[in-house]
Design a protein around this motif. Sequence first.
Motif, PDB file in Angstrom:
ATOM      1  N   VAL A  22       0.933  -1.326  -0.120  1.00 39.66           N
ATOM      2  CA  VAL A  22      -0.015  -0.038  -0.039  1.00 39.66           C
ATOM      3  C   VAL A  22       0.952   1.373   0.066  1.00 39.66           C
ATOM      4  CG1 VAL A  22      -1.643   1.280   1.460  1.00 39.66           C
ATOM      5  CG2 VAL A  22      -1.754  -1.204   0.993  1.00 39.66           C
ATOM      6  N   MET A  23       2.139   1.325   0.777  1.00 34.47           N
ATOM      7  CA  MET A  23       2.975   2.583   1.147  1.00 34.47           C
ATOM      8  C   MET A  23       3.520   2.697  -0.526  1.00 34.47           C
ATOM      9  SD  MET A  23       4.343   2.421   4.814  1.00 34.47           S
ATOM     10  CE  MET A  23       4.856   0.582   4.805  1.00 34.47           C
ATOM     11  N   LEU A  24       3.799   1.661  -1.106  1.00 34.55           N
ATOM     12  CA  LEU A  24       4.169   1.727  -2.424  1.00 34.55           C
ATOM     13  C   LEU A  24       3.354   2.233  -3.690  1.00 34.55           C
ATOM     14  CD1 LEU A  24       7.008  -1.222  -2.363  1.00 34.55           C
ATOM     15  CD2 LEU A  24       7.372   1.220  -1.893  1.00 34.55           C
ATOM     16  N   LEU A  25       2.270   1.648  -3.350  1.00 38.38           N
ATOM     17  CA  LEU A  25       1.321   1.648  -4.484  1.00 38.38           C
ATOM     18  C   LEU A  25       0.624   3.137  -4.506  1.00 38.38           C
ATOM     19  CD1 LEU A  25      -0.652  -1.768  -4.502  1.00 38.38           C
ATOM     20  CD2 LEU A  25       0.819  -0.663  -6.581  1.00 38.38           C
ATOM     21  N   ILE A  26       0.451   3.673  -3.470  1.00 36.78           N
ATOM     22  CA  ILE A  26      -0.588   5.014  -3.150  1.00 36.78           C
ATOM     23  C   ILE A  26       0.344   6.101  -4.056  1.00 36.78           C
ATOM     24  CG2 ILE A  26      -0.944   6.591  -1.751  1.00 36.78           C
ATOM     25  CD1 ILE A  26      -1.980   4.751  -0.001  1.00 36.78           C
ATOM     26  N   PRO A  27       1.680   6.249  -3.821  1.00 41.29           N
ATOM     27  CA  PRO A  27       2.394   7.150  -4.705  1.00 41.29           C
ATOM     28  C   PRO A  27       2.563   6.770  -6.020  1.00 41.29           C
ATOM     29  CG  PRO A  27       3.805   6.271  -3.114  1.00 41.29           C
ATOM     30  CD  PRO A  27       2.588   5.675  -2.735  1.00 41.29           C
ATOM     31  N   PHE A  28       2.751   5.367  -6.206  1.00 34.56           N
ATOM     32  CA  PHE A  28       2.863   5.160  -7.499  1.00 34.56           C
ATOM     33  C   PHE A  28       1.425   5.496  -8.495  1.00 34.56           C
ATOM     34  CE2 PHE A  28       1.879   1.568 -10.760  1.00 34.56           C
ATOM     35  CZ  PHE A  28       2.877   1.867 -11.753  1.00 34.56           C
ATOM     36  N   ASN A  29       0.443   4.910  -7.862  1.00 40.10           N
ATOM     37  CA  ASN A  29      -0.894   5.367  -8.592  1.00 40.10           C
ATOM     38  C   ASN A  29      -1.162   6.905  -9.108  1.00 40.10           C
ATOM     39  OD1 ASN A  29      -1.198   2.546  -8.311  1.00 40.10           O
ATOM     40  ND2 ASN A  29      -2.914   2.728  -6.967  1.00 40.10           N
ATOM     41  N   ASN A  30      -0.700   7.689  -7.833  1.00 45.62           N
ATOM     42  CA  ASN A  30      -0.866   9.132  -7.953  1.00 45.62           C
ATOM     43  C   ASN A  30      -0.018   9.773  -8.963  1.00 45.62           C
ATOM     44  OD1 ASN A  30      -3.143   9.153  -6.228  1.00 45.62           O
ATOM     45  ND2 ASN A  30      -2.018   9.459  -4.250  1.00 45.62           N
ATOM     46  N   LEU A  31       1.279   9.322  -8.922  1.00 43.40           N
ATOM     47  CA  LEU A  31       2.366  10.105  -9.723  1.00 43.40           C
ATOM     48  C   LEU A  31       2.667   9.394 -11.107  1.00 43.40           C
ATOM     49  CD1 LEU A  31       4.942  10.519  -6.666  1.00 43.40           C
ATOM     50  CD2 LEU A  31       3.429  12.277  -7.623  1.00 43.40           C
ATOM     51  N   VAL A  32       2.209   8.243 -11.098  1.00 45.22           N
ATOM     52  CA  VAL A  32       2.622   7.336 -12.450  1.00 45.22           C
ATOM     53  C   VAL A  32       1.273   7.060 -13.126  1.00 45.22           C
ATOM     54  CG1 VAL A  32       3.879   5.516 -13.522  1.00 45.22           C
ATOM     55  CG2 VAL A  32       4.840   6.884 -11.523  1.00 45.22           C
ATOM     56  N   LEU A  33       0.634   6.211 -12.521  1.00 43.87           N
ATOM     57  CA  LEU A  33      -0.637   5.340 -13.137  1.00 43.87           C
ATOM     58  C   LEU A  33      -1.666   6.070 -13.529  1.00 43.87           C
ATOM     59  CD1 LEU A  33      -1.746   2.660 -14.089  1.00 43.87           C
ATOM     60  CD2 LEU A  33      -2.527   2.410 -11.682  1.00 43.87           C
ATOM     61  N   TYR A  34      -1.999   7.036 -12.752  1.00 43.10           N
ATOM     62  CA  TYR A  34      -3.399   7.824 -12.722  1.00 43.10           C
ATOM     63  C   TYR A  34      -3.153   8.944 -13.969  1.00 43.10           C
ATOM     64  CZ  TYR A  34      -5.185   5.617  -8.596  1.00 43.10           C
ATOM     65  OH  TYR A  34      -6.059   4.764  -7.705  1.00 43.10           O
TER      66      TYR A  34
END
Length: 539
Positions: A372-384
């Motif tokens: 979760v700690m890795l995916l939240i910034p990944f989703n906000n900064l990269v995926l979305y």
Amino acid sequence: MTAAAEATPAGDPARLPRQIPYIIGNEACERFSFYGMRNILVPFLIGSVLLSYLPEAEREGMAKEVFHSFVIGVYFFPLLGGWLSDRFFGKYHTIFWLSLLYCAGHACLALFEGNRTGFYTGLFLIALGSGGIKPLVSSFVGDQFNQSNKHLAKIVYDAFYWTINFGSFFASLLMPRILSAYGPAIAFGIPGVLMFIATIIFWMGRHKYTNVPPAPRDPDSFMSVTMTALRGGARGDKGVGTVVAASGVLLAFALLVGWAVSPAWWPEKFGFVISFCLALGAVLALGGIGTALQLERARGAHPDAAVDGVRAVLRILIVFAIVSPFWSLFDQKASTWVLQGKEMIVPHDLWWWPSWLVKEAAQMQALNPLLVMLLIPFNNLVLYPLLTKLGFKVTALRRMGFGIGFSGLAWVLAGVIQLWLDGGDPVSLAWQIVPYALLTFGEVLVSATGLEFAYSQSPPAMKGVIMSFWMLSVTFGNVWVLLTNAGVKNEAMKTWIGSTGLSENAFLMFFFAGFAFAAAMIFALYARRYPMQDYYREA
């Protein structure tokens, strides 16, 4: 701390409110406290004297039942916390006093690990305290923002959720080892100390918070408008909606009487928890349908804005209801997946496996908060941003729908692992990383998004209660687990499962996967028609 709201500081669109760190710090310690005891509960119960009265073969099933009943309580008591906050004490005072009960519950676990009454009293107090404050802390975060800086709320909610998982990660990784090395008194005592620290941190920020006072008794409240509609409005023109709502009350009464009397035809596994939750579900579902059918009859007796607000709440509750199957999958990572992991081989021979640290299946739960700690910034900064650039609009409801689908895929893979185990093959515990990763990705899409969605869609006077209903969806998710586990104990169902060639565990895993896929499809259909609202307060 007075009953009136403190003066709200002028919103600075460039800076976060200065009181946010106290809430975030409190949440980090509280989440370590909660997950520290929650994630060792099933392993402790299986080997404890508390279940020694049962045959060994039945202890795992009873440990799961106790665990999911506890989780049901944790996510039921938000109704009480939301009501106390909205009607009487406000969020700050309700959070503080329930936190003290929470601390007392931890003390009971540490002191009475061999006494069934004392230990279960501790579980009840933790469910009351943790559940009671759960919706209030997240909505208390929202109260610190206004229209001028609401664009920062999403960042804080993500940070809030990231902090929850920061505490959960260390609790999940360390507490199973501490339980094995030092015993339950220490293992349950440490979370109690962290909860006390959390309470102190929250108290330290008391002079800095923006406190929205309890709403005065409102003649146009949600319940007032609902009852007016069900009574047929000013003219008393009752209709089919009144009948539908009344049938919900009668069904709830019949369920509770059935539990109390327990006639020969009453399902043996339908104890108080299942019966009460089904009764509550009957009142909410049929009462909501009945209200929706004749809500327009409340116009004239109440302002149009109040009637429209009730319709908005009913729409939100449908979203919450469809999300509930996700929680039936997610919460079993601390029960069903831990028990599956105990049958697997810890891969100490793999060069990359941290053998010095991860020695037990229960520690695999630490993967969830770490990812979760890795995916939240990944989703906000990269995926979305990438999806937006590709022309895909990343809305809150779309994220939640896809999240439910990913949880189903995780359980398909867990079922495949179970098939390997049932075939007698030695299976490495490392294989559980894959379903954990998929389930966690689904959680980020559903849960982190749901916190923001629930606050933004709630009318001002209903924010605490609406957040409570969001939590209640977790209760019903765990009720699905108890109902399903009770259903497969039926002799006819056992025979049918046997005819499929699957073990009971494998069958249940594939069943829950299908349950999630069906919910995701229904969610997608409903999301296309949902009208988004904006209920952040004015600057």
